[in-house]
Design a protein around this motif. Structure first.
Motif, PDB file in Angstrom:
ATOM      1  N   SER A   1       0.818  -1.214   0.000  1.00  0.00           N
ATOM      2  CA  SER A   1       0.000   0.000   0.000  1.00  0.00           C
ATOM      3  C   SER A   1       0.853   1.266   0.000  1.00  0.00           C
ATOM      4  CB  SER A   1      -0.928   0.018   1.226  1.00  0.00           C
ATOM      5  OG  SER A   1      -0.176   0.138   2.433  1.00  0.00           O
ATOM      6  N   GLN A   2       2.143   1.139   0.322  1.00  0.00           N
ATOM      7  CA  GLN A   2       3.039   2.289   0.313  1.00  0.00           C
ATOM      8  C   GLN A   2       3.591   2.473  -1.101  1.00  0.00           C
ATOM      9  OE1 GLN A   2       5.976   2.598   3.416  1.00  0.00           O
ATOM     10  NE2 GLN A   2       4.706   1.483   4.892  1.00  0.00           N
ATOM     11  N   ARG A   3       3.203   3.585  -1.727  1.00  0.00           N
ATOM     12  CA  ARG A   3       3.565   3.810  -3.126  1.00  0.00           C
ATOM     13  C   ARG A   3       3.985   5.263  -3.355  1.00  0.00           C
ATOM     14  NH1 ARG A   3      -1.511   0.609  -6.078  1.00  0.00           N
ATOM     15  NH2 ARG A   3      -1.367  -1.250  -4.771  1.00  0.00           N
ATOM     16  N   ARG A   4       4.873   5.429  -4.326  1.00  0.00           N
ATOM     17  CA  ARG A   4       5.267   6.756  -4.787  1.00  0.00           C
ATOM     18  C   ARG A   4       5.139   6.777  -6.301  1.00  0.00           C
ATOM     19  NH1 ARG A   4      11.180   7.713  -3.036  1.00  0.00           N
ATOM     20  NH2 ARG A   4      11.335   5.511  -3.589  1.00  0.00           N
ATOM     21  N   GLU A   5       4.963   7.962  -6.854  1.00  0.00           N
ATOM     22  CA  GLU A   5       4.832   8.101  -8.299  1.00  0.00           C
ATOM     23  C   GLU A   5       5.694   9.246  -8.799  1.00  0.00           C
ATOM     24  OE1 GLU A   5       0.829   8.554  -9.613  1.00  0.00           O
ATOM     25  OE2 GLU A   5       0.074   6.848  -8.447  1.00  0.00           O
ATOM     26  N   VAL A   6       6.173   9.112 -10.035  1.00  0.00           N
ATOM     27  CA  VAL A   6       6.864  10.206 -10.704  1.00  0.00           C
ATOM     28  C   VAL A   6       6.475  10.195 -12.173  1.00  0.00           C
ATOM     29  CG1 VAL A   6       8.955   8.819 -11.131  1.00  0.00           C
ATOM     30  CG2 VAL A   6       9.104  11.315 -11.132  1.00  0.00           C
ATOM     31  N   MET A   7       6.171  11.361 -12.700  1.00  0.00           N
ATOM     32  CA  MET A   7       5.929  11.509 -14.129  1.00  0.00           C
ATOM     33  C   MET A   7       7.287  11.605 -14.801  1.00  0.00           C
ATOM     34  SD  MET A   7       2.642  11.472 -14.170  1.00  0.00           S
ATOM     35  CE  MET A   7       2.234  12.014 -15.832  1.00  0.00           C
ATOM     36  N   VAL A   8       7.527  10.792 -15.828  1.00  0.00           N
ATOM     37  CA  VAL A   8       8.857  10.755 -16.425  1.00  0.00           C
ATOM     38  C   VAL A   8       8.904  11.370 -17.823  1.00  0.00           C
ATOM     39  CG1 VAL A   8       9.919   8.940 -15.060  1.00  0.00           C
ATOM     40  CG2 VAL A   8       8.435   8.304 -16.951  1.00  0.00           C
ATOM     41  N   ALA A   9       8.191  10.823 -18.783  1.00  0.00           N
ATOM     42  CA  ALA A   9       8.220  11.310 -20.161  1.00  0.00           C
ATOM     43  C   ALA A   9       7.144  10.571 -20.938  1.00  0.00           C
ATOM     44  CB  ALA A   9       9.596  11.076 -20.781  1.00  0.00           C
ATOM     45  N   LYS A  10       7.033  10.866 -22.229  1.00  0.00           N
ATOM     46  CA  LYS A  10       5.999  10.268 -23.050  1.00  0.00           C
ATOM     47  C   LYS A  10       6.271   8.787 -23.305  1.00  0.00           C
ATOM     48  CE  LYS A  10       2.991  11.815 -24.968  1.00  0.00           C
ATOM     49  NZ  LYS A  10       1.568  11.785 -24.576  1.00  0.00           N
ATOM     50  N   ALA A  11       5.269   7.978 -22.989  1.00  0.00           N
ATOM     51  CA  ALA A  11       5.293   6.539 -23.271  1.00  0.00           C
ATOM     52  C   ALA A  11       6.518   5.839 -22.694  1.00  0.00           C
ATOM     53  CB  ALA A  11       5.185   6.280 -24.768  1.00  0.00           C
ATOM     54  N   PRO A  12       6.687   5.845 -21.379  1.00  0.00           N
ATOM     55  CA  PRO A  12       7.810   5.106 -20.783  1.00  0.00           C
ATOM     56  C   PRO A  12       7.660   3.614 -21.038  1.00  0.00           C
ATOM     57  CG  PRO A  12       6.253   5.762 -19.081  1.00  0.00           C
ATOM     58  CD  PRO A  12       5.808   6.422 -20.359  1.00  0.00           C
ATOM     59  N   ALA A  13       8.790   2.948 -21.174  1.00  0.00           N
ATOM     60  CA  ALA A  13       8.751   1.514 -21.508  1.00  0.00           C
ATOM     61  C   ALA A  13       9.745   0.744 -20.644  1.00  0.00           C
ATOM     62  CB  ALA A  13       9.023   1.327 -22.988  1.00  0.00           C
ATOM     63  N   GLY A  14      10.909   0.399 -21.226  1.00  0.00           N
ATOM     64  CA  GLY A  14      11.885  -0.366 -20.470  1.00  0.00           C
ATOM     65  C   GLY A  14      12.454   0.415 -19.304  1.00  0.00           C
ATOM     66  N   LEU A  15      12.864  -0.293 -18.272  1.00  0.00           N
ATOM     67  CA  LEU A  15      13.487   0.340 -17.117  1.00  0.00           C
ATOM     68  C   LEU A  15      14.455  -0.625 -16.465  1.00  0.00           C
ATOM     69  CD1 LEU A  15      10.892   0.620 -14.168  1.00  0.00           C
ATOM     70  CD2 LEU A  15      10.719  -0.996 -16.040  1.00  0.00           C
ATOM     71  N   VAL A  16      15.448  -0.059 -15.772  1.00  0.00           N
ATOM     72  CA  VAL A  16      16.437  -0.873 -15.083  1.00  0.00           C
ATOM     73  C   VAL A  16      16.963  -0.068 -13.902  1.00  0.00           C
ATOM     74  CG1 VAL A  16      18.410  -0.091 -16.503  1.00  0.00           C
ATOM     75  CG2 VAL A  16      18.470  -2.348 -15.427  1.00  0.00           C
ATOM     76  N   VAL A  17      17.333  -0.773 -12.826  1.00  0.00           N
ATOM     77  CA  VAL A  17      17.801  -0.138 -11.600  1.00  0.00           C
ATOM     78  C   VAL A  17      19.296  -0.393 -11.452  1.00  0.00           C
ATOM     79  CG1 VAL A  17      17.383   0.143  -9.120  1.00  0.00           C
ATOM     80  CG2 VAL A  17      15.557  -0.712 -10.597  1.00  0.00           C
ATOM     81  N   SER A  18      20.025   0.616 -10.997  1.00  0.00           N
ATOM     82  CA  SER A  18      21.467   0.470 -10.803  1.00  0.00           C
ATOM     83  C   SER A  18      21.765  -0.546  -9.704  1.00  0.00           C
ATOM     84  CB  SER A  18      22.093   1.816 -10.438  1.00  0.00           C
ATOM     85  OG  SER A  18      21.558   2.313  -9.213  1.00  0.00           O
ATOM     86  N   ALA A  19      22.982  -1.069  -9.702  1.00  0.00           N
ATOM     87  CA  ALA A  19      23.374  -2.123  -8.763  1.00  0.00           C
ATOM     88  C   ALA A  19      23.268  -1.679  -7.318  1.00  0.00           C
ATOM     89  CB  ALA A  19      24.794  -2.584  -9.075  1.00  0.00           C
ATOM     90  N   ASP A  20      23.452  -0.380  -7.056  1.00  0.00           N
ATOM     91  CA  ASP A  20      23.355   0.123  -5.681  1.00  0.00           C
ATOM     92  C   ASP A  20      21.937   0.558  -5.312  1.00  0.00           C
ATOM     93  OD1 ASP A  20      23.057   2.477  -7.098  1.00  0.00           O
ATOM     94  OD2 ASP A  20      24.919   3.386  -6.386  1.00  0.00           O
ATOM     95  N   SER A  21      20.983   0.343  -6.213  1.00  0.00           N
ATOM     96  CA  SER A  21      19.558   0.667  -6.017  1.00  0.00           C
ATOM     97  C   SER A  21      19.281   2.160  -5.889  1.00  0.00           C
ATOM     98  CB  SER A  21      18.990  -0.064  -4.778  1.00  0.00           C
ATOM     99  OG  SER A  21      19.095  -1.460  -4.912  1.00  0.00           O
ATOM    100  N   LYS A  22      20.248   3.013  -6.217  1.00  0.00           N
ATOM    101  CA  LYS A  22      20.082   4.456  -6.039  1.00  0.00           C
ATOM    102  C   LYS A  22      19.546   5.174  -7.273  1.00  0.00           C
ATOM    103  CE  LYS A  22      23.699   4.919  -2.509  1.00  0.00           C
ATOM    104  NZ  LYS A  22      24.983   5.576  -2.152  1.00  0.00           N
ATOM    105  N   THR A  23      19.650   4.521  -8.442  1.00  0.00           N
ATOM    106  CA  THR A  23      19.267   5.185  -9.690  1.00  0.00           C
ATOM    107  C   THR A  23      18.387   4.278 -10.535  1.00  0.00           C
ATOM    108  OG1 THR A  23      21.395   6.351  -9.675  1.00  0.00           O
ATOM    109  CG2 THR A  23      20.129   6.400 -11.717  1.00  0.00           C
TER     110      THR A  23
END
Length: 199
Positions: free
Chosen positions: A49-71
């Motif tokens: 139930s704990q959620r955050r949102e961010v608007m990024v850009a038009k039609a976001p698709a693929g995503l990946v998180v850095s190894a340190d989980s910071k980016t």
């Protein structure tokens, strides 16, 4: 889903059109791409139930998180860029122009970000420390890419010529073509993964 018994243990209800998922390496946050609403949803894995949102850009698709989980890196298909998100503040800190219609993203163990540019038939290899880019030509209508664990090779699915491109990452600084092989596979390959333990 419980991977031990393959049973559904929880269903997370979301508004919008989720098209992609990425788990932070620290396992604390699940990131969901909402394609039609141009946003990323961050879900706390200890309390859904704990959620955050961010608007990024038009039609976001693929995503990946850095190894340190910071980016968090997000491909924006309609604006031909990658949005860089700070996972602590959950704000976009940088936008990187790439090729046409970026979709799949992956990170090498050395921190190199690989962006699949579907309409350009290229990969953008981005140094995440300097933001310098190298363009790699691959097959027709590429979709996803994955580097080997030793960062020596990159494997790219090409959906419209039914192949996987094998790229020599050691040749990225050379003028010559970096693709060293094309592997014929089944029709319209999309996703791809690399199993370092059973290579």
């Amino acid at each position: 889903i419980n991977s031990a018994n393959n049973k559904v243990i929880e269903s997370i209800t979301l508004q919008g059109s989720p098209v992609g998922l990425a788990m932070a390496p620290n396992h604390n946050t699940l990131y969901v791409v909402d394609w039609f609403s141009d946003r990323i949803i961050a879900i706390n894995t200890a309390d859904y139930s704990q959620r955050r949102e961010v608007m990024v850009a038009k039609a976001p698709a693929g995503l990946v998180v850095s190894a340190d989980s910071k980016t968090l890196y997000v491909a924006a298909r309609d604006s031909n860029e990658v949005a860089v998100v700070d996972t602590k503040s959950f704000a976009v800190t940088k936008r990187i122009a790439v090729g046409a219609h970026p979709f799949g993203l992956s990170l090498g163990n050395d921190g190199t970000l690989y962006v699949v540019n579907v309409y350009d038939n290229t990969i953008s290899a981005i140094n995440t420390r300097t933001w310098a880019q190298t363009q790699i030509k691959v097959g027709e209508h590429p979709y996803c890419a994955v580097p080997s664990a030793d960062n020596k090779s990159l494997y790219v699915t090409n959906t419209q010529d039914d192949t996987v491109s094998v790229v020599d990452l050691g040749s990225l600084n050379r003028v010559t073509q970096q693709t060293i092989a094309l592997i014929d596979v089944g029709m319209t390959p999309e996703g791809i993964s690399y199993d370092a333990a059973n290579k």
